[in-house]
Design a protein around this motif. Structure first.
Motif, short mmCIF file in Angstrom:
data_model
loop_
_atom_site.label_atom_id
_atom_site.label_comp_id
_atom_site.label_asym_id
_atom_site.label_seq_id
_atom_site.Cartn_x
_atom_site.Cartn_y
_atom_site.Cartn_z
N GLN A 141 10.64 -17.15 3.70
CA GLN A 141 10.38 -16.96 2.24
C GLN A 141 9.90 -18.30 1.35
O GLN A 141 8.97 -18.34 0.67
CB GLN A 141 11.61 -16.49 1.42
N HIS A 142 10.72 -19.50 1.57
CA HIS A 142 10.16 -20.63 0.96
C HIS A 142 8.88 -21.11 1.56
O HIS A 142 8.26 -21.62 0.79
CB HIS A 142 11.29 -21.78 1.39
N HIS A 143 8.36 -20.84 2.83
CA HIS A 143 7.26 -21.47 3.04
C HIS A 143 6.05 -20.41 2.78
O HIS A 143 5.10 -20.96 2.68
CB HIS A 143 7.23 -21.60 4.80
N GLN A 144 6.53 -18.98 2.67
CA GLN A 144 5.50 -18.19 2.22
C GLN A 144 5.15 -18.77 0.76
O GLN A 144 3.73 -18.55 0.35
CB GLN A 144 5.93 -16.87 2.06
N ASP A 145 5.73 -19.14 0.00
CA ASP A 145 5.62 -19.55 -1.43
C ASP A 145 4.89 -20.83 -1.50
O ASP A 145 4.03 -20.96 -2.28
CB ASP A 145 7.18 -19.88 -2.15
N HIS A 146 5.05 -21.53 -0.18
CA HIS A 146 4.32 -22.80 -0.30
C HIS A 146 2.92 -22.51 0.10
O HIS A 146 1.93 -23.05 -0.55
CB HIS A 146 4.91 -23.71 0.83
N HIS A 147 2.64 -21.48 0.86
CA HIS A 147 1.19 -21.12 1.14
C HIS A 147 0.34 -20.53 -0.10
O HIS A 147 -0.80 -20.57 -0.12
CB HIS A 147 1.31 -20.17 2.40
N TYR A 194 11.06 -22.57 15.56
CA TYR A 194 11.19 -22.77 14.01
C TYR A 194 9.83 -22.46 13.38
O TYR A 194 9.74 -22.01 12.23
CB TYR A 194 12.09 -23.93 13.72
N GLY A 195 8.96 -23.22 14.05
CA GLY A 195 7.57 -23.29 13.75
C GLY A 195 6.89 -21.72 13.38
O GLY A 195 6.14 -21.54 12.42
N VAL A 196 7.07 -20.71 14.35
CA VAL A 196 6.64 -19.39 14.28
C VAL A 196 7.55 -18.88 13.28
O VAL A 196 7.14 -17.82 12.76
CB VAL A 196 6.77 -19.03 15.82
N MET A 197 8.99 -18.98 13.18
CA MET A 197 9.66 -18.12 12.72
C MET A 197 9.35 -18.43 11.10
O MET A 197 9.24 -17.47 10.14
CB MET A 197 11.03 -18.40 12.76
N VAL A 198 9.33 -19.78 10.66
CA VAL A 198 8.97 -20.01 9.19
C VAL A 198 7.65 -19.60 8.71
O VAL A 198 7.32 -19.46 7.58
CB VAL A 198 9.27 -21.62 9.11
N HIS A 199 6.83 -19.40 9.50
CA HIS A 199 5.39 -18.75 9.29
C HIS A 199 5.48 -17.25 9.39
O HIS A 199 4.37 -16.75 9.23
CB HIS A 199 4.29 -19.42 10.06
N SER A 200 6.42 -16.70 9.96
CA SER A 200 6.35 -15.13 10.37
C SER A 200 6.19 -14.26 9.30
O SER A 200 5.71 -13.29 9.37
CB SER A 200 7.79 -14.77 11.10
N GLY A 201 6.61 -14.76 7.82
CA GLY A 201 6.50 -13.76 6.81
C GLY A 201 7.76 -12.68 6.73
O GLY A 201 7.71 -11.94 5.99
N HIS A 250 -5.11 -24.82 7.47
CA HIS A 250 -4.00 -24.32 7.81
C HIS A 250 -3.55 -23.30 6.38
O HIS A 250 -2.88 -22.12 6.39
CB HIS A 250 -2.68 -25.13 7.77
N HIS A 251 -4.03 -23.81 5.32
CA HIS A 251 -3.71 -22.98 3.79
C HIS A 251 -4.86 -22.02 3.80
O HIS A 251 -4.73 -21.23 2.73
CB HIS A 251 -3.80 -24.12 2.92
N SER A 252 -5.89 -21.75 4.72
CA SER A 252 -6.78 -20.76 4.64
C SER A 252 -5.98 -19.40 4.78
O SER A 252 -6.45 -18.40 4.26
CB SER A 252 -7.94 -20.83 5.55
N VAL A 253 -4.72 -19.45 5.40
CA VAL A 253 -3.93 -18.21 5.64
C VAL A 253 -2.91 -18.22 4.40
O VAL A 253 -1.97 -18.90 4.36
CB VAL A 253 -3.09 -18.26 6.66
N ARG A 254 -2.95 -17.34 3.58
CA ARG A 254 -2.33 -17.35 2.45
C ARG A 254 -1.10 -16.43 2.44
O ARG A 254 0.08 -16.85 2.15
CB ARG A 254 -3.00 -16.74 0.77
N ILE A 255 -1.16 -15.28 3.25
CA ILE A 255 -0.10 -14.39 3.61
C ILE A 255 0.33 -14.59 4.89
O ILE A 255 -0.52 -14.33 5.71
CB ILE A 255 -0.39 -12.93 3.44
N THR A 256 1.53 -15.54 5.30
CA THR A 256 1.75 -15.98 6.40
C THR A 256 1.99 -14.90 7.74
O THR A 256 2.61 -13.84 7.29
CB THR A 256 2.95 -16.95 6.36
N LYS A 257 1.69 -15.09 8.69
CA LYS A 257 1.87 -14.22 10.01
C LYS A 257 2.36 -15.19 11.05
O LYS A 257 2.31 -16.53 11.03
CB LYS A 257 0.69 -13.63 10.53
N PRO A 258 3.01 -14.54 11.97
CA PRO A 258 3.71 -15.61 13.34
C PRO A 258 2.67 -16.60 13.82
O PRO A 258 3.05 -17.59 14.18
CB PRO A 258 4.14 -14.37 14.14
N TRP A 259 1.22 -16.15 13.78
CA TRP A 259 0.27 -16.99 14.44
C TRP A 259 -0.08 -18.09 13.41
O TRP A 259 -0.84 -18.98 13.79
CB TRP A 259 -0.70 -16.18 15.27
N THR A 260 0.31 -17.89 12.35
CA THR A 260 -0.24 -18.86 11.27
C THR A 260 0.29 -20.54 11.88
O THR A 260 -0.52 -21.22 11.33
CB THR A 260 0.43 -18.74 9.95
#
Length: 204
Positions: free
Chosen positions: A139-145, A110-117, A56-66
């Motif tokens: 924004q929080h979850h992008q920081d986490h990734h 929520y899962g899709v939105m929080v990964h949307s970037g 999951h963390h192989s995606v560093r810049i999040t997208k909706p499908w992350t």
């Protein structure tokens, strides 16, 4: 005609009426979902479990499908929590199928939105309201990734904050003269970060 006795095969209880009990059940399922996913996420960041989470963390810049990029072990844990909440709460409350449907729709959204970037509405508004700062935004979850060891919450940061106080995970502990990190973080170089999302600068 012969009548055959029917045996109750499940304790699940559903009602077609949406009432106060269903609303309480919905809110309880969301609370349990937040608790369960936050705890599971923190467990996945333990060094012994991170091998299942690094996909999951192989995606560093999040997208909706992350949200769908995950190891089968991580996916199984997520599913047990997501569907187990419905089974558990529906044994306590008589839920409307509409409420169960709303729960699944919300959790997926929520899962899709929080990964949307993108801090799309309502997250753009939430991020500007200090009283709602406990709600996890894209924004929080992008920081986490990008940084791994912080912003481990699922829907809110409430459980993440409590876990940090109760369990020594995400902090440093001393072992003799050495310091051991209890959470695993991405080791790859941080990629270039988009400075603008939906026309608003991000601080990450």
């Amino acid at each position: 005609l012969h009548s055959f006795p029917t045996r109750r095969s499940s304790d699940l209880s559903f009602s077609c009426e949406v009432n106060g009990v269903s609303v309480v059940g919905f809110l309880l399922m969301i609370t349990l979902l937040d608790f369960g996913l936050s705890l599971w996420h923190r467990i996945l960041h333990l060094p012994s479990m991170y091998c299942y989470h690094k996909v999951h963390h192989s995606v560093r810049i999040t997208k909706p499908w992350t949200n769908e990029v995950e190891h089968p072990v991580e996916a199984l844990g997520n599913a047990i929590i997501k569907y187990g909440n419905l089974v558990l709460v529906s044994t306590w409350f008589q839920l409307s199928p509409k409420v169960a449907f709303a729960y699944f729709m919300f959790s997926t959204w929520y899962g899709v939105m929080v990964h949307s970037g993108y801090n799309l509405p309502p997250f753009g508004w939430i991020s500007q309201m200090p009283a709602l700062s406990f709600i996890i935004t894209p924004q929080h979850h992008q920081d986490h990734h990008l940084h791994g060891g912080r912003n481990l919450g699922a829907i809110t940061s409430i459980w993440d904050t409590l876990f940090q106080k109760v369990v020594d995970v995400g902090l440093f502990r001393q072992s003799g003269n050495t310091t051991t990190r209890l959470t695993k973080e991405p080791t790859e170089p941080i990629p270039p970060i988009p400075t603008q999302r939906m026309g608003k600068p991000w601080q990450v």
